[in-house]
Design an enzyme around this catalytic site. Structure first.
Site, PDB file in Angstrom:
ATOM      1  N   THR A   5       0.923  -1.325   0.011  1.00 17.79           N
ATOM      2  CA  THR A   5      -0.006  -0.007  -0.159  1.00 17.79           C
ATOM      3  C   THR A   5       0.661   1.363   0.167  1.00 17.79           C
ATOM      4  O   THR A   5       2.152   0.812   0.270  1.00 17.79           O
ATOM      5  CB  THR A   5      -0.960   0.228   1.503  1.00 17.79           C
ATOM      6  OG1 THR A   5      -0.383   0.788   2.393  1.00 17.79           O
ATOM      7  CG2 THR A   5      -1.626  -1.205   1.460  1.00 17.79           C
ATOM      8  N   GLU A   6       0.382   2.012  -0.246  1.00 18.34           N
ATOM      9  CA  GLU A   6       0.743   3.347  -1.220  1.00 18.34           C
ATOM     10  C   GLU A   6       0.950   4.471   0.789  1.00 18.34           C
ATOM     11  O   GLU A   6       2.140   5.525   0.115  1.00 18.34           O
ATOM     12  CB  GLU A   6       0.805   4.601  -1.627  1.00 18.34           C
ATOM     13  CG  GLU A   6      -0.967   4.865  -0.892  1.00 18.34           C
ATOM     14  CD  GLU A   6      -1.887   5.837  -2.235  1.00 18.34           C
ATOM     15  OE1 GLU A   6      -1.211   6.878  -2.566  1.00 18.34           O
ATOM     16  OE2 GLU A   6      -2.842   5.649  -2.694  1.00 18.34           O
ATOM     17  N   ALA A   7       0.869   3.527   1.793  1.00 17.38           N
ATOM     18  CA  ALA A   7       1.445   4.126   2.966  1.00 17.38           C
ATOM     19  C   ALA A   7       2.516   3.585   3.125  1.00 17.38           C
ATOM     20  O   ALA A   7       3.451   4.005   4.482  1.00 17.38           O
ATOM     21  CB  ALA A   7       0.205   3.713   4.431  1.00 17.38           C
TER      22      ALA A   7
ATOM     23  N   ASN B 171      -0.432  12.300  -3.840  1.00 20.01           N
ATOM     24  CA  ASN B 171       0.419  11.725  -3.182  1.00 20.01           C
ATOM     25  C   ASN B 171       1.462  11.941  -3.166  1.00 20.01           C
ATOM     26  O   ASN B 171       2.310  12.269  -2.398  1.00 20.01           O
ATOM     27  CB  ASN B 171       0.022   9.624  -2.351  1.00 20.01           C
ATOM     28  CG  ASN B 171      -0.699  10.281  -1.888  1.00 20.01           C
ATOM     29  OD1 ASN B 171      -1.330  10.738  -0.887  1.00 20.01           O
ATOM     30  ND2 ASN B 171      -2.194   8.783  -1.958  1.00 20.01           N
TER      31      ASN B 171
END
Lengths: 273, 352
Positions: A51-53, B108
């Site tokens: 995930t982009e986290a 993002n």
């Protein structure tokens, strides 16, 4: 009477089949996460979910509320950050696929997740771009699902690049060769993209859905595969996994709001003094 | 950049915001989604700060709350949750339509690259150029042309898309633990924390617990923001509620749903803000109010069970040059033999 399933279960099970074993897949919340986990629990046990986290190699035990919550972070193999995911992982070509939910889509798979209506006088402000533009732009392929969204002739706002104006336009604009949306799964059927023109066409119809119901939702003259297939219904095994892992995804947002709000009130009042 | 060298920066959230936040400042959330600095966010609202500009990667409830509190009027953001679905009109929807906030839509990657460039002291950074065809790049918001630019790669001549570096006036961050000087340690999803905190001119830090500097020194790999960036350290248990902090508590879904439900209507939204932000004097009072309103057991249900990381072993032989018998390991000499040798070789200078 055959298997009974919800439309979300059909979409998730069909989307999961698009993922192959040993692939790196970027996943967001909801339907996408349910599809990724279902694939790992069935035919793609060595698929790597990121995930982009900044989380790589996660193994969520229930469907997360968001891409960084504790269901994602109980044991994962690589803790990096969001810049790393987009540069050292995505830009270096390690991401084979991305799952993405669609708000608005045009015939070439370009998408809007920002505004419904003119952005200067919108009716709904959607979630915004998030990581979608780069993931759709640079992942090996994008596996799209749409349950509340719409097909449009022209996007209200152009958030994420599909095949632009079709043909080679996407690759001429600098996105990696061969990348782009590979499939779109909606509540009515499954769409793919023509190898040359890159225009989407209907490839599968969900069980019991008439072709006219699909045409009614698409504002252009939709092309249809010569041999139109029927989407496979989810198996008993798939349904058992999904209902255990992601009951709130399976029931869909409208029901979820209704049922969960009742439970919220109960949880918040049962211990009140 | 100002260097903050006080050995003890502990203070309350009220003092921190009063001392270090000015109306009109820009700031960045150095947590996104996870471990949100919500106690500090509420203090901005409580003190009636005005005309702030917020940078946030992905918002859950904090942007809506700041808008309800009329704290921010400019927003640079990539994503904002719509937990209630498209039928609910959110505070962000209302503020945009009524012209109380202007928004700059970023992705993002590009938003965080603005922070990373600012953190590194660079004027700009390259980003993935494929998105130049989208409205995210083509349409301009209140930052105008101060976001994206096209340049040429000086080595190949190829076109590149770059973003401008930014240094917000301050960052808000919540972490698991910090020492009194502000060495802040965070684990879990790292998201934007490092680059957002380092981009800011100063960092207002809250933490679940204050620890001795020795704890920090035995686990420096967990330090996400170093003390010299930090102007205030606020010890604040439950400071991220209703978001989650690994090792402390989970997200509080019912409480979040309560806010989403309240936020859909301006009157109930104002009532929510009065009850949960304006009425409690601080986070402790908020938690006490939660206990009275919903029962302490309701909150206790969200306390984390342990899932321990195997500690990193920073061990070595820790040996001095001089062995147990007072003989140098590298020269084989005792201290007396060493000094005699220095004299014999003419290396010692006569003092007066």
């Amino acid at each position: 009477m055959g298997t009974r399933y919800t439309i979300q279960e059909l979409i998730v099970a069909r989307a999961a089949k698009e993922l192959r074993d040993r692939e790196f897949v970027v996943i967001g919340q909801g339907i996408a996460m349910a599809a990724g986990v279902l694939a790992r629990k069935t035919h793609a046990p060595n698929a790597v979910i990121l995930t982009e986290a900044g989380l790589l190699g996660i193994d969520p035990f229930k469907v997360p509320l968001h891409i960084a919550d504790p269901t994602c972070t109980r044991g994962f193999t690589y803790s990096c950050d969001m810049i790393d995911i987009f540069t050292t992982v995505l830009n270096q070509g390690y991401v084979d696929a991305t799952f993405l939910g669609v708000g608005q889509i045009d015939r070439y798979g370009n998408m809007n997740s920002s505004y419904l209506g003119d952005p200067d006088a919108f009716t709904i402000r959607m979630t915004g771009a998030g990581g979608a533009p780069e993931f759709v732009g640079y992942a090996g392929r994008a596996i799209l699902t749409m349950s509340g969204g719409t097909f449009v002739e022209k996007l209200d706002y152009f958030t994420s690049p599909g095949y632009l104006t079709g043909g080679n336009a996407r690759y001429e604009a600098g996105m990696p060769a061969g990348s782009g949306p590979s499939v779109l799964i909606t509540t009515r059927g499954v769409f793919k993209f023509d190898a040359v023109t890159k225009e989407m066409f209907l490839s599968e119809l969900h069980p019991g859905v008439p072709l006219e119901a699909v045409r009614a939702e698409v504002p252009w003259d939709l092309k249809v595969a010569d041999t139109l297939k029927t989407t496979p219904a989810p198996t008993g095994e798939e349904l058992a996994i999904l209902r255990s892992f992601a009951p709130d995804v399976v029931m869909g947002r409208k029901l979820q709001l209704e049922v969960v709000m009742q439970q919220v009130i109960k949880l918040l009042t049962q211990n009140a003094g | 950049m100002e260097k903050f060298m006080d050995a003890d920066k502990r203070m309350t959230a009220r003092e921190a915001v009063a001392r270090f936040v000015r109306d009109g400042d820009s700031f960045v959330f150095a947590n996104s989604l996870y471990c949100m600095p919500l106690a500090l966010t509420h203090e901005l609202i409580r003190q009636g700060k005005k005309n702030l500009m917020a940078f946030q990667q992905g918002g859950i409830e904090e942007i809506d709350q700041l808008l309800l509190g009329e704290v921010i009027d400019r927003l640079v953001i990539a994503y904002n949750f719509r937990s209630g679905g498209p039928r609910i009109v959110s505070p962000l929807d209302r503020a945009l339509k009524e012209g109380r906030v202007v928004i700059e839509e970023m992705t993002n990657h590009t938003l965080l690259s603005m922070m990373k460039a600012g953190a590194m002291g660079y004027p700009f950074l390259p980003v993935l150029p494929g998105i130049r065809v989208t409205d995210v790049v083509r349409r301009r918001g209140f930052l105008g042309d101060q976001r994206f630019a096209e340049i040429r790669d000086p080595f190949t001549g190829a076109g590149m898309l770059v973003v401008k570096g930014y240094n917000p006036d301050f960052a808000l961050i919540h972490v698991q633990r910090a020492d009194r000087a502000g060495n802040g340690q965070l684990w879990g999803a790292m998201i934007n924390s490092k680059w957002a905190a380092l981009a800011a001119k100063k960092v207002i830090l809250s933490c679940e617990e204050i620890v001795e500097t020795g704890v920090i020194m035995s686990s420096p790999h967990l330090t996400i923001v170093p003390a010299h960036k930090v102007c205030a350290v606020v010890e604040c248990p439950w400071g991220a509620h209703p978001s989650e902090v690994l090792g402390h508590y989970d997200y509080d879904f019912p409480f979040r749903a309560l806010f989403v439900g309240s936020a859909a209507n301006p009157d109930s939204a104002r009532a929510w803000l009065d009850e949960w932000v304006h009425a409690p004097a601080d986070r402790q009072a908020y938690i006490e109010h939660y206990g009275r309103r919903f029962g302490k057991k309701t909150l206790d249900a969200f306390r984390a069970k342990p899932f321990k990381s195997v500690p990193a072993d920073y061990g070595s032989t820790f040996s001095l040059d001089w062995d147990e018998e007072g003989r140098s390991r590298t020269m084989g000499l005792t201290m007396a033999e060493f000094i005699a040798m220095l004299g014999e070789k003419g290396a010692l200078i006569d003092g007066n």
